[in-house]
Scaffold this active site. Structure first.
Site, PDB file in Angstrom:
ATOM      1  N   SER A  51       0.816  -1.214   0.000  1.00  0.00           N
ATOM      2  CA  SER A  51       0.000   0.000   0.000  1.00  0.00           C
ATOM      3  C   SER A  51       0.851   1.266   0.000  1.00  0.00           C
ATOM      4  O   SER A  51       1.776   1.409   0.811  1.00  0.00           O
ATOM      5  CB  SER A  51      -0.872  -0.027   1.266  1.00  0.00           C
ATOM      6  OG  SER A  51      -1.220   1.276   1.665  1.00  0.00           O
ATOM      7  N   GLY A  52       0.491   2.191  -0.875  1.00  0.00           N
ATOM      8  CA  GLY A  52       1.205   3.471  -0.894  1.00  0.00           C
ATOM      9  C   GLY A  52       1.014   4.230   0.406  1.00  0.00           C
ATOM     10  O   GLY A  52       1.954   4.818   0.952  1.00  0.00           O
ATOM     11  N   LEU A  53      -0.208   4.177   0.932  1.00  0.00           N
ATOM     12  CA  LEU A  53      -0.485   4.874   2.193  1.00  0.00           C
ATOM     13  C   LEU A  53       0.351   4.277   3.331  1.00  0.00           C
ATOM     14  O   LEU A  53       0.993   5.003   4.096  1.00  0.00           O
ATOM     15  CB  LEU A  53      -1.982   4.754   2.527  1.00  0.00           C
ATOM     16  CG  LEU A  53      -2.387   5.263   3.908  1.00  0.00           C
ATOM     17  CD1 LEU A  53      -2.130   6.756   4.033  1.00  0.00           C
ATOM     18  CD2 LEU A  53      -3.851   4.948   4.203  1.00  0.00           C
ATOM     19  N   ASP A  63       1.266  10.572   1.855  1.00  0.00           N
ATOM     20  CA  ASP A  63       0.945   9.737   0.688  1.00  0.00           C
ATOM     21  C   ASP A  63       0.785  10.638  -0.545  1.00  0.00           C
ATOM     22  O   ASP A  63      -0.244  10.641  -1.206  1.00  0.00           O
ATOM     23  CB  ASP A  63      -0.349   8.957   1.007  1.00  0.00           C
ATOM     24  CG  ASP A  63      -0.646   7.868  -0.021  1.00  0.00           C
ATOM     25  OD1 ASP A  63       0.245   7.573  -0.845  1.00  0.00           O
ATOM     26  OD2 ASP A  63      -1.767   7.329   0.006  1.00  0.00           O
ATOM     27  N   ASP A  90       0.904  -1.029  -5.016  1.00  0.00           N
ATOM     28  CA  ASP A  90       0.103   0.170  -5.234  1.00  0.00           C
ATOM     29  C   ASP A  90       1.070   1.182  -5.855  1.00  0.00           C
ATOM     30  O   ASP A  90       1.818   1.866  -5.152  1.00  0.00           O
ATOM     31  CB  ASP A  90      -0.434   0.652  -3.883  1.00  0.00           C
ATOM     32  CG  ASP A  90      -1.087   2.016  -3.964  1.00  0.00           C
ATOM     33  OD1 ASP A  90      -1.257   2.528  -5.078  1.00  0.00           O
ATOM     34  OD2 ASP A  90      -1.420   2.550  -2.884  1.00  0.00           O
ATOM     35  N   ASP A  92       0.671   3.951  -7.390  1.00  0.00           N
ATOM     36  CA  ASP A  92       0.176   5.330  -7.555  1.00  0.00           C
ATOM     37  C   ASP A  92      -0.117   5.593  -9.038  1.00  0.00           C
ATOM     38  O   ASP A  92      -0.818   4.832  -9.660  1.00  0.00           O
ATOM     39  CB  ASP A  92       1.180   6.337  -6.967  1.00  0.00           C
ATOM     40  CG  ASP A  92       1.256   6.213  -5.439  1.00  0.00           C
ATOM     41  OD1 ASP A  92       0.340   5.597  -4.857  1.00  0.00           O
ATOM     42  OD2 ASP A  92       2.223   6.697  -4.836  1.00  0.00           O
ATOM     43  N   GLU A 119      -3.194   4.222 -10.851  1.00  0.00           N
ATOM     44  CA  GLU A 119      -4.464   4.934 -10.767  1.00  0.00           C
ATOM     45  C   GLU A 119      -4.479   6.110 -11.739  1.00  0.00           C
ATOM     46  O   GLU A 119      -3.427   6.707 -12.024  1.00  0.00           O
ATOM     47  CB  GLU A 119      -4.719   5.388  -9.323  1.00  0.00           C
ATOM     48  CG  GLU A 119      -3.691   6.322  -8.749  1.00  0.00           C
ATOM     49  CD  GLU A 119      -3.746   6.388  -7.219  1.00  0.00           C
ATOM     50  OE1 GLU A 119      -3.494   5.353  -6.570  1.00  0.00           O
ATOM     51  OE2 GLU A 119      -4.015   7.471  -6.676  1.00  0.00           O
ATOM     52  N   LYS A 125       0.354  12.389  -6.781  1.00  0.00           N
ATOM     53  CA  LYS A 125      -1.032  12.140  -6.389  1.00  0.00           C
ATOM     54  C   LYS A 125      -1.248  12.468  -4.902  1.00  0.00           C
ATOM     55  O   LYS A 125      -0.304  12.760  -4.161  1.00  0.00           O
ATOM     56  CB  LYS A 125      -1.425  10.672  -6.675  1.00  0.00           C
ATOM     57  CG  LYS A 125      -0.448   9.621  -6.221  1.00  0.00           C
ATOM     58  CD  LYS A 125      -0.319   9.393  -4.733  1.00  0.00           C
ATOM     59  CE  LYS A 125      -1.608   9.057  -4.046  1.00  0.00           C
ATOM     60  NZ  LYS A 125      -1.585   7.670  -3.493  1.00  0.00           N
ATOM     61  N   ASN A 127      -3.737  10.924  -1.556  1.00  0.00           N
ATOM     62  CA  ASN A 127      -4.561   9.781  -1.164  1.00  0.00           C
ATOM     63  C   ASN A 127      -6.020  10.050  -1.503  1.00  0.00           C
ATOM     64  O   ASN A 127      -6.516  11.179  -1.336  1.00  0.00           O
ATOM     65  CB  ASN A 127      -4.388   9.489   0.339  1.00  0.00           C
ATOM     66  CG  ASN A 127      -5.153   8.247   0.743  1.00  0.00           C
ATOM     67  OD1 ASN A 127      -6.348   8.295   0.992  1.00  0.00           O
ATOM     68  ND2 ASN A 127      -4.456   7.134   0.786  1.00  0.00           N
ATOM     69  N   SER A 128      -6.718   9.012  -1.943  1.00  0.00           N
ATOM     70  CA  SER A 128      -8.094   9.159  -2.430  1.00  0.00           C
ATOM     71  C   SER A 128      -9.049   9.714  -1.390  1.00  0.00           C
ATOM     72  O   SER A 128     -10.116  10.223  -1.735  1.00  0.00           O
ATOM     73  CB  SER A 128      -8.624   7.798  -2.893  1.00  0.00           C
ATOM     74  OG  SER A 128      -7.794   7.292  -3.892  1.00  0.00           O
ATOM     75  N   ARG A 164      -6.643   1.387 -12.003  1.00  0.00           N
ATOM     76  CA  ARG A 164      -7.538   1.842 -10.928  1.00  0.00           C
ATOM     77  C   ARG A 164      -8.316   3.070 -11.398  1.00  0.00           C
ATOM     78  O   ARG A 164      -7.717   4.077 -11.814  1.00  0.00           O
ATOM     79  CB  ARG A 164      -6.684   2.162  -9.705  1.00  0.00           C
ATOM     80  CG  ARG A 164      -7.381   2.909  -8.612  1.00  0.00           C
ATOM     81  CD  ARG A 164      -6.522   2.824  -7.369  1.00  0.00           C
ATOM     82  NE  ARG A 164      -6.803   3.857  -6.402  1.00  0.00           N
ATOM     83  CZ  ARG A 164      -6.208   3.935  -5.224  1.00  0.00           C
ATOM     84  NH1 ARG A 164      -5.290   3.032  -4.884  1.00  0.00           N
ATOM     85  NH2 ARG A 164      -6.516   4.902  -4.385  1.00  0.00           N
ATOM     86  N   HIS A 195     -12.715   2.112  -7.196  1.00  0.00           N
ATOM     87  CA  HIS A 195     -12.571   2.606  -5.828  1.00  0.00           C
ATOM     88  C   HIS A 195     -13.754   3.497  -5.453  1.00  0.00           C
ATOM     89  O   HIS A 195     -14.304   4.203  -6.308  1.00  0.00           O
ATOM     90  CB  HIS A 195     -11.262   3.391  -5.707  1.00  0.00           C
ATOM     91  CG  HIS A 195     -10.721   3.430  -4.317  1.00  0.00           C
ATOM     92  ND1 HIS A 195     -11.187   2.642  -3.302  1.00  0.00           N
ATOM     93  CD2 HIS A 195      -9.702   4.165  -3.768  1.00  0.00           C
ATOM     94  CE1 HIS A 195     -10.516   2.877  -2.202  1.00  0.00           C
ATOM     95  NE2 HIS A 195      -9.602   3.803  -2.448  1.00  0.00           N
TER      96      HIS A 195
HETATM   97  C1  SPV Z   1      -3.391   2.603  -0.494  1.00  0.00           C
HETATM   98  O1  SPV Z   1      -3.468   1.620   0.243  1.00  0.00           O
HETATM   99  O2  SPV Z   1      -2.444   3.364  -0.515  1.00  0.00           O
HETATM  100  C2  SPV Z   1      -4.468   2.861  -1.422  1.00  0.00           C
HETATM  101  C3  SPV Z   1      -5.804   2.412  -1.089  1.00  0.00           C
HETATM  102  O3  SPV Z   1      -4.247   3.490  -2.398  1.00  0.00           O
HETATM  103  S1  SPV Z   1      -6.615   3.728  -0.356  1.00  0.00           S
HETATM  104  O4  SPV Z   1      -5.800   4.306   0.663  1.00  0.00           O
HETATM  105  O5  SPV Z   1      -7.847   3.143   0.186  1.00  0.00           O
HETATM  106  O6  SPV Z   1      -6.927   4.686  -1.398  1.00  0.00           O
HETATM  107 MG    MG Z   2      -2.428   4.324  -2.512  1.00  0.00          MG
END
Ligand code: SPV
Ligand code: MG
Length: 558
Positions: A51-53, A63, A90, A92, A119, A125, A127-128, A164, A195
């Site tokens: 996971s990027g986060l 992130d 992930d 990005d 994505e 980017k 975080n979503s 994504r 997502h």
């Molecule tokens: C991550 O895990 O970094 C994601 C998923 O991109 S989310 O944080 O839910 O967007």
């Molecule tokens: Mg991410």
């Protein structure tokens, strides 16, 4: 789909691809470093979401592509080494344009990463779940070019590129999401990650219906987490990503521990709630290191097998919380003294067969194996627990011995397959001991004569009926045996024969020595003249302390 359904001999890329395309719904869990990757694998998951986060937060940065892509690759390298699971990165936005993605795909394949998810946002980017309405989406054609570039670059046809779709996150609506997903599918994406930031899965389920199985679907139910998993299964979702739950579970645990230790200024409150140091060693694979060390680092040095399962019957009060070998002698546990003696001779492969209070054996660098039946069995049962720790050259000895170092050195200089150390000064001790009968007495004027053991009898020499009276014993076996070359096979065969006897649980080392002699094996005798003792009772402990003090005052000369 769980791990048992994914054949582990397949490549990681193939396993991820099968999760995406196979029947049923698979689940993968976030990891953010080598340790968490290993934990995820041990829990039973069949794959990892890098996971990027989570990766950015374990670095302590945001992130927002604050960690560089090469820093991410370095982190993945540790995760890939620590776990055998397929890892879906992930990725990005792919960290740039089509060309950055090409390079990324090459580097990921080199490191055994199974796939990448990109994505359709703009670099750098966000975080979503942060200011999602302000998220800038990528141009569809540009993003399709990126997907094509990645697919044309991958060497392994099973490497997966997941596209994504962030249209629902950015508030661009369902038809935009569907048309983007279709464009990405046509560009070659192996799966679509759709997502959503909603707390209910409605828009995801609507997307699934409209999508109608055109390509595998991946979801991240971070926000709609209360949805029963069965809903995802019934909807036919191929892959569910639990995206950030390892890092989030670690955070409160670390916060609580840090706060408590700061406030109480002691570790006592948290010690039993946190992982033991041994658990950390286990997760790091410390055992594998020891095995490798046996093979590669000290291949020619003798191994030691220390029999230390007993409590020490005559030392009751002192051994309430520890076995005899952990009793301090002149400030150092008996076992530690012995281990130091081994190390002086270059012996680093040390196995201790423990039983009573095994958990109290705390000497760095020794391998502890446990005889679980220690209170109902004898020395040979303990020895059997350590047979796979024997090397081509092994010294077996009782754990309660103290000896001057030259005794071990001289034993290691012998060239017979089987050699025992016999003390010729102690032919008539008052307590029962292992009386040794040899074919020649110790003639101290004739050094280095070849002497063979005839028999060992546990008893008191002076007491009628206690021992072999055909002759006086030639000394006392001190509880030290060296087994080398073909001696190992001979010893293991004799042990196996004895194991078939109904009274095996009662048998001790003398029975093994006698069985070897009876089967025609020669056991060489190395005579010594004192300079050792064993600890059996309180006076013995006092003598041991005097012995240790005397030895350390000579220590530098030996
Ligand atoms: C991550 O895990 O970094 C994601 C998923 O991109 S989310 O944080 O839910 O967007
Ligand atoms: Mg991410």
């Amino acid at each position: 789909m769980n791990r048992s359904e994914i054949i582990p001999s397949l490549s990681r890329a193939t396993r991820l691809r099968r999760m995406l395309t196979g029947p049923g719904t698979s689940f993968i869990m976030e990891a953010h470093n080598g340790l968490s990757a290993r934990i995820v694998e041990e829990a039973g998951f069949s794959g990892i979401w890098a996971s990027g986060l989570a990766m950015s937060s374990q670095f302590g940065v945001r992130d927002n592509n604050e960690a560089s892509w090469t820093q991410v690759i370095d982190l993945l390298d540790f995760m890939s080494d620590a776990s055998s699971l397929p890892i879906l990165l992930d990725g990005d936005t792919g960290y740039g344009n089509f060309n950055n993605l090409r390079r990324l795909v090459r580097k990921l394949e080199q490191r055994g990463i199974a796939g990448v998810c990109i994505e359709d946002k703009q670099f750098p980017k966000t975080n979503s779940f942060i200011d999602s309405e302000r998220q800038q989406l990528a141009d569809v054609d540009e993003f399709c070019g990126k997907i094509k570039a990645g697919k044309d670059t991958q060497a392994d046809p099973d490497f997966s590129i997941v596209a994504r779709v962030e249209a629902l996150i950015a508030g661009w609506g369902m038809s935009e999401a569907l048309s983007r997903a279709e464009a990405y599918r046509r560009a070659g994406a192996d799966a679509i990650l759709i997502h959503s930031k909603r707390s209910k899965p409605d828009e995801i389920l609507e997307f699934v219906r409209e999508w109608a199985g055109r390509a595998p679907l991946v979801i991240v139910p971070t926000k709609y987490y209360s949805t029963p998993t069965e809903v995802f299964r019934r909807a036919g979702i191929n892959l569910v990503i639990w995206a950030n739950h390892m890092i989030r579970s670690a955070v409160p645990a670390m916060q609580a521990a840090a706060r408590e230790v700061f406030e109480t200024q002691t570790l006592v409150g948290i010690e039993e709630r946190i992982a033991s140091v041994n658990e950390i060693f286990r997760l790091q694979g410390a055992d594998e290191y020891s095995e490798a060390e046996r093979l590669y680092a000290t291949p020619n040095s003798a191994h030691a097998v220390v029999l230390a399962a007993s409590r020490g019957d005559n030392l009751d009060a002192l051994t309430e919380d520890r076995p005899k070998v952990m009793l301090p002698v002149a400030g150092e546990p008996l076992l530690l003294r012995m281990v130091k003696a081994f190390r002086k001779q270059g012996m680093n492969d040390i196995t201790v067969v423990a039983g009573y209070k095994a958990e109290a054996i705390d000497v760095a660098g020794v391998k502890v194996v446990v005889n679980p039946d220690y209170d109902r069995s004898g020395e040979l049962a303990s020895l059997s627990c350590a047979v796979d720790r024997f090397g081509d050259d092994t010294v077996v000895l009782y754990g309660d011995l103290l000896f001057r170092r030259y005794i071990l050195r001289d034993l290691l200089d012998t060239d017979a397959d089987l050699t025992v150390v016999v003390d010729s000064t102690q032919t008539a001790p008052e307590c029962p001991c292992d009386l040794a009968y040899a074919d020649l007495p110790d003639e101290r004027g004739v050094f280095g004569r070849d002497v063979s053991l005839r028999r060992v009898v546990h008893g008191i020499a002076s007491q009628p009926g206690a021992a072999d009276h055909s002759a006086a014993p030639n000394g006392r076996w001190i509880g030290m045996l060296r087994v080398r070359g073909e001696g190992r096979g001979k010893l293991l065969a004799a042990l196996e024969r004895l194991r078939q006897q109904p009274d095996f649980a009662k048998l001790g080392m003398p029975d093994l020595l006698n069985a070897l002699i009876e089967s025609g094996q020669r056991i060489k005798v190395l005579y010594v003249h004192g300079h050792w003792l064993d600890v059996n009772d309180h006076p013995g402990l006092q003598q041991a302390s005097d012995f240790a003090h005397a030895e350390s005052s000579f220590g530098s000369r030996k």
